[in-house]
Structures are given as structure tokens and as C-alpha cells.
Design an enzyme around this catalytic site. Structure first.
Site, PDB file in Angstrom:
ATOM      1  N   HIS A   1     -13.831  13.115  -6.031  1.00 52.11           N
ATOM      2  CA  HIS A   1     -13.719  13.668  -7.010  1.00 52.11           C
ATOM      3  C   HIS A   1     -13.733  14.709  -7.206  1.00 52.11           C
ATOM      4  O   HIS A   1     -12.698  15.808  -7.765  1.00 52.11           O
ATOM      5  CB  HIS A   1     -13.610  12.528  -8.095  1.00 52.11           C
ATOM      6  CG  HIS A   1     -13.541  11.262  -7.814  1.00 52.11           C
ATOM      7  ND1 HIS A   1     -13.839   9.652  -7.847  1.00 52.11           N
ATOM      8  CD2 HIS A   1     -11.405  10.736  -7.477  1.00 52.11           C
ATOM      9  CE1 HIS A   1     -13.174   8.840  -7.849  1.00 52.11           C
ATOM     10  NE2 HIS A   1     -12.356   9.471  -7.067  1.00 52.11           N
TER      11      HIS A   1
ATOM     12  N   ASP B   1       6.477   5.114  -6.535  1.00 50.30           N
ATOM     13  CA  ASP B   1       6.110   5.412  -5.135  1.00 50.30           C
ATOM     14  C   ASP B   1       6.133   7.011  -4.709  1.00 50.30           C
ATOM     15  O   ASP B   1       7.024   7.597  -5.456  1.00 50.30           O
ATOM     16  CB  ASP B   1       7.530   6.080  -4.514  1.00 50.30           C
ATOM     17  CG  ASP B   1       6.197   5.659  -2.807  1.00 50.30           C
ATOM     18  OD1 ASP B   1       7.045   4.529  -1.571  1.00 50.30           O
ATOM     19  OD2 ASP B   1       5.519   6.589  -2.073  1.00 50.30           O
TER      20      ASP B   1
ATOM     21  N   ASP C   1      -4.710  11.602  -3.562  1.00 50.65           N
ATOM     22  CA  ASP C   1      -5.324  11.325  -3.350  1.00 50.65           C
ATOM     23  C   ASP C   1      -5.241   9.459  -2.670  1.00 50.65           C
ATOM     24  O   ASP C   1      -5.361   8.755  -3.824  1.00 50.65           O
ATOM     25  CB  ASP C   1      -6.408  10.782  -4.813  1.00 50.65           C
ATOM     26  CG  ASP C   1      -7.299  10.250  -4.436  1.00 50.65           C
ATOM     27  OD1 ASP C   1      -8.188   8.746  -5.260  1.00 50.65           O
ATOM     28  OD2 ASP C   1      -7.887   9.851  -3.372  1.00 50.65           O
ATOM     29  N   SER C   2      -4.522   9.405  -1.723  1.00 51.05           N
ATOM     30  CA  SER C   2      -4.338   8.368  -0.998  1.00 51.05           C
ATOM     31  C   SER C   2      -4.907   7.614  -0.669  1.00 51.05           C
ATOM     32  O   SER C   2      -6.432   7.811   0.006  1.00 51.05           O
ATOM     33  CB  SER C   2      -2.749   8.833  -0.196  1.00 51.05           C
ATOM     34  OG  SER C   2      -3.268   9.629   1.057  1.00 51.05           O
ATOM     35  N   THR C   3      -4.388   6.724  -0.512  1.00 48.81           N
ATOM     36  CA  THR C   3      -5.308   5.350   0.942  1.00 48.81           C
ATOM     37  C   THR C   3      -5.099   6.084   2.663  1.00 48.81           C
ATOM     38  O   THR C   3      -4.423   7.261   2.453  1.00 48.81           O
ATOM     39  CB  THR C   3      -4.485   4.348   0.972  1.00 48.81           C
ATOM     40  OG1 THR C   3      -3.115   4.200   0.486  1.00 48.81           O
ATOM     41  CG2 THR C   3      -4.832   3.173  -0.194  1.00 48.81           C
TER      42      THR C   3
ATOM     43  N   PRO D   1       1.171   1.053   2.550  1.00 48.56           N
ATOM     44  CA  PRO D   1       1.314   2.000   1.568  1.00 48.56           C
ATOM     45  C   PRO D   1       1.751   3.511   1.526  1.00 48.56           C
ATOM     46  O   PRO D   1       2.847   4.432   0.998  1.00 48.56           O
ATOM     47  CB  PRO D   1       2.085   1.274  -0.569  1.00 48.56           C
ATOM     48  CG  PRO D   1       0.109   0.710   0.163  1.00 48.56           C
ATOM     49  CD  PRO D   1       0.099   0.019   1.459  1.00 48.56           C
TER      50      PRO D   1
HETATM   51  N1  SAM Z   1     -10.256   8.015  -2.334  1.00 49.67           N
HETATM   52  C1  SAM Z   1     -10.034   7.015  -1.978  1.00 49.67           C
HETATM   53  C2  SAM Z   1     -10.131   6.930   0.015  1.00 49.67           C
HETATM   54  O1  SAM Z   1     -10.143   8.120  -0.332  1.00 49.67           O
HETATM   55  O2  SAM Z   1      -9.396   6.360   0.695  1.00 49.67           O
HETATM   56  C3  SAM Z   1      -8.487   6.242  -2.097  1.00 49.67           C
HETATM   57  C4  SAM Z   1      -8.425   6.613  -3.712  1.00 49.67           C
HETATM   58  S1  SAM Z   1      -7.314   5.826  -4.220  1.00 49.67           S
HETATM   59  C5  SAM Z   1      -7.590   4.362  -5.036  1.00 49.67           C
HETATM   60  C6  SAM Z   1      -5.119   5.838  -3.832  1.00 49.67           C
HETATM   61  C7  SAM Z   1      -4.454   4.670  -4.395  1.00 49.67           C
HETATM   62  O3  SAM Z   1      -3.272   5.611  -3.634  1.00 49.67           O
HETATM   63  C8  SAM Z   1      -4.248   3.831  -4.094  1.00 49.67           C
HETATM   64  O4  SAM Z   1      -4.499   3.003  -5.653  1.00 49.67           O
HETATM   65  C9  SAM Z   1      -3.096   3.705  -3.978  1.00 49.67           C
HETATM   66  O5  SAM Z   1      -1.847   2.554  -4.456  1.00 49.67           O
HETATM   67  C10 SAM Z   1      -2.443   4.459  -3.754  1.00 49.67           C
HETATM   68  N2  SAM Z   1      -1.003   4.582  -2.637  1.00 49.67           N
HETATM   69  C11 SAM Z   1      -0.866   4.280  -1.565  1.00 49.67           C
HETATM   70  N3  SAM Z   1       0.322   4.335  -1.508  1.00 49.67           N
HETATM   71  C12 SAM Z   1       1.234   5.801  -2.590  1.00 49.67           C
HETATM   72  C13 SAM Z   1       2.226   6.047  -2.430  1.00 49.67           C
HETATM   73  N4  SAM Z   1       3.084   5.683  -1.538  1.00 49.67           N
HETATM   74  N5  SAM Z   1       2.734   6.718  -3.854  1.00 49.67           N
HETATM   75  C14 SAM Z   1       1.508   6.619  -4.530  1.00 49.67           C
HETATM   76  N6  SAM Z   1       0.576   6.044  -3.947  1.00 49.67           N
HETATM   77  C15 SAM Z   1       0.324   5.332  -3.375  1.00 49.67           C
END
Ligand code: SAM
Length: 301
Positions: free
Chosen positions: A75, A151, A170-172, A177
Site C-alpha cells: 500500500h 466496474d 489495485d486489481s486482482t 472480474p
Molecule cells: N493488492 C491485491 C493484489 O495485488 O493482488 C489486490 C487487492 S484488492 C482487494 C483487488 C480488488 O480488485 C478486489 O476487491 C476486486 O473485487 C477488485 N476488482 C477486480 N476487478 C475489478 C473491476 N473490473 N473493477 C473494479 N474493481 C475490480
């Protein structure tokens, strides 16, 4: 979750990233002291559990997202490095980051007048606020924060031109998704909504296990932005050693801001940090050859 006899609860959480997804036949596992929530949301499997050494842990679709013990590394580096490189971020867009850690660190910068966070899964926000409140540290209720459940690709398609100074993704991983957040369409719209001198940073996996992410991201972002590179950090529970974050901008020199300038900005911000320093910042862009070569591959059109 698997149950095995032995000391402690005997219940273990086996991460599935490098077994089921990257098929590298390698995994980390956590002894589960207590499961706080385990459910299927409309987007993914969500689990939060208590551990002995890492505090509480969030996993989505079998992949470790963040732990209370080492979240500060990721972070701080995903937030402070781009914000000190830019120097005066006023309007910030955060995509994903539903645990709240990026929003928390971003709002520590007094220059920020508006931080918009767009997370696709409202249950990630709710369950993290309930079971891991220190991650957002009250940021969800901050007046400068705008938390949107939606989204990320829809948001950037609809947002006005030149309305943000920085975008932090900071996505998956590019599975499920999160996949749309690694596309040309997403990156092009991000460029369109960035102001002059703006920059974007995206989560980009661990090259030792996910080399293709460096190559494809370099190819895609490198086609859309004038300047594109990576910097690295080491998060104990993102197994495989160095993790890379992609750094792209049209502004020359943002990836090599002189250390003296960074020191001055850091002092003025009066931030107490546990990983980020101006020295770490400068060094993070020094990529070892095995990663630089991957980025080089991505540069060959
Ligand atoms: N730091 C972590 C990593 O590096 O793997 C990621 C943490 S954060 C919890 C990832 C977030 O991205 C999840 O809560 C997920 O729901 C969100 N996410 C995935 N696809 C998304 C999209 N298309 N739009 C917005 N958020 C999304």
C-alpha cells in the site's frame, strides 16, 4: 480449506494462485486460527480468516489479496511512490482496492482534494470494513473520499477528459472480474482522463511466476503512453520474490525524479512510513536483468 491433524486448529488455507491458475505446482499455506467469513459474492469467492503470524488475511478466488501483517509494503509503494514522483496530486482515481489500504495511504497526502475509489464488489468493501477495519483506517468515511461500487472499465469509459492527476489500479490478477483492467480499452481511457503530467500505476504480479504479465503490460502500456517502466517491491505473502508495479506517463523523467527533490517532498509531507523512503523509491526502478529482459521483450512490437 483443508483439515490436517497436528498442533493448532489443524485447518489450513492453501493458496491456489500458482497451482490452479499459473500451474507452477507451488503454493503457500496458512494455519487458520478462525474463519471470519467465507462466501461466494456475485463476482468471486471471498474468505477472511485469522492467522497466527499475519493477523487477518483476505483471499479472493483462492488468491491472497492482503494480510494485516504485510499490507504496508504494497500500500505504501503503490501510493507514495507515484504521488511523490508527481509532486502534487489533487484528483486521484483508485480502481479496485476494496480493502481500503490504498485509499488510507492516499488520503495522508494533504494535496489530495478528491480520491475516487471504484470497486466492483461491494461485499469486499463491507467485509473488510467489518473484519479488517485497520486497513481502511476510517478512510471510507473521509470527506475527500468518494467510494463507488462499479466496474472500473465502465467508470473510465464515462469519466471526463483530463479529470485526474494519477490513477492507481489495485486489481486482482488478470483472471475473472480483473481481466478487463489489463486491456487496451481500459488503458486508453485511463490516458484520456489523465491531466498533463499525470501518471498511472498498475498491479503487475510476481515476474518469477508470472513473466508473461511483464511482457504483455509493457507491450500494451508501452503502445499507449510515451514513457512506461516498472518498479519493484517485496511483499512476504505475494510469493515468488519481487513483485512489479507498472508505471506509465506521457511526462518525461517522472521515473527518475532526483533523490533530493523526493527527500524535500517527503520531509514536507511529514509521513511516517514502514517501507517507503526516497532511497527505496529511487532503487525500486533499478530492475534486475531477468525482469528488464522481460520488459525488453515487451518493447519489441
Ligand atoms: N493488492 C491485491 C493484489 O495485488 O493482488 C489486490 C487487492 S484488492 C482487494 C483487488 C480488488 O480488485 C478486489 O476487491 C476486486 O473485487 C477488485 N476488482 C477486480 N476487478 C475489478 C473491476 N473490473 N473493477 C473494479 N474493481 C475490480
Amino acid at each position: 480449506m483443508t483439515s490436517r491433524p497436528g498442533r493448532g486448529s489443524g485447518t489450513w488455507y492453501d493458496e491456489r494462485l500458482h497451482t490452479h491458475f499459473t500451474k507452477k505446482g507451488y503454493a503457500q499455506r496458512f494455519e487458520v486460527v478462525r474463519t471470519l467469513v467465507a462466501k461466494q459474492t456475485p463476482f468471486q469467492e471471498l474468505v477472511i480468516f485469522q492467522t497466527r503470524h499475519f493477523g487477518r488475511v483476505l483471499a479472493l478466488d483462492g488468491i491472497i489479496q492482503t494480510t494485516e501483517a504485510d499490507e504496508f509494503v504494497y500500500h505504501e509503494m503503490m501510493t507514495h511512490l507515484p504521488m511523490f514522483a508527481h509532486g502534487r496530486v489533487r484528483d486521484l482515481l483508485i480502481i479496485g482496492a476494496g480493502d481500503g489500504g490504498i485509499l488510507r495511504e492516499a488520503l495522508r497526502h494533504k494535496s489530495v482534494r478528491r480520491a475516487v475509489m471504484v470497486e466492483i464488489d461491494g461485499e469486499v468493501i463491507a467485509e473488510c470494513a467489518r473484519h479488517m477495519p485497520a486497513l481502511n483506517g476510517g478512510a471510507f468515511k473521509n470527506q475527500r473520499a468518494q467510494v463507488i461500487v462499479g466496474d472500473g472499465i465502465d467508470y473510465v469509459r464515462k469519466a471526463r477528459d483530463a479529470s485526474f492527476d494519477a490513477i492507481l489500479v489495485d486489481s486482482t490478477d488478470p483472471i475473472g472480474p480483473g481481466e478487463v483492467l489489463f486491456t487496451d480499452d481500459f488503458y486508453r481511457n485511463c490516458r484520456r482522463i489523465l491531466r498533463k503530467g499525470g501518471l498511472i500505476v498498475t498491479q503487475n504480479g510476481v515476474p518469477f511466476f508470472q513473466p508473461e504479465e511483464v511482457v504483455t503490460t509493457k507491450r500494451r502500456l508501452g503502445r499507449i503512453f510515451r514513457h512506461m517502466t516498472f518498479y519493484y517491491l517485496v511483499v512476504p505473502t505475494y510469493i515468488g520474490g519481487m513483485m512489479t508495479l507498472a508505471f506509465a506517463t506521457d511526462a518525461p523523467g517522472l521515473d527518475r525524479v532526483p533523490r533530493a527533490v523526493l527527500e524535500r517532498r517527503f520531509r514536507a509531507a511529514r509521513l511516517k512510513t514502514r517501507y517507503y523512503t526516497p532511497g527505496i523509491h529511487v532503487g525500486a526502478f533499478e530492475l534486475p536483468p531477468f525482469i528488464a529482459d522481460l520488459a525488453g521483450k515487451g518493447s519489441r512490437r
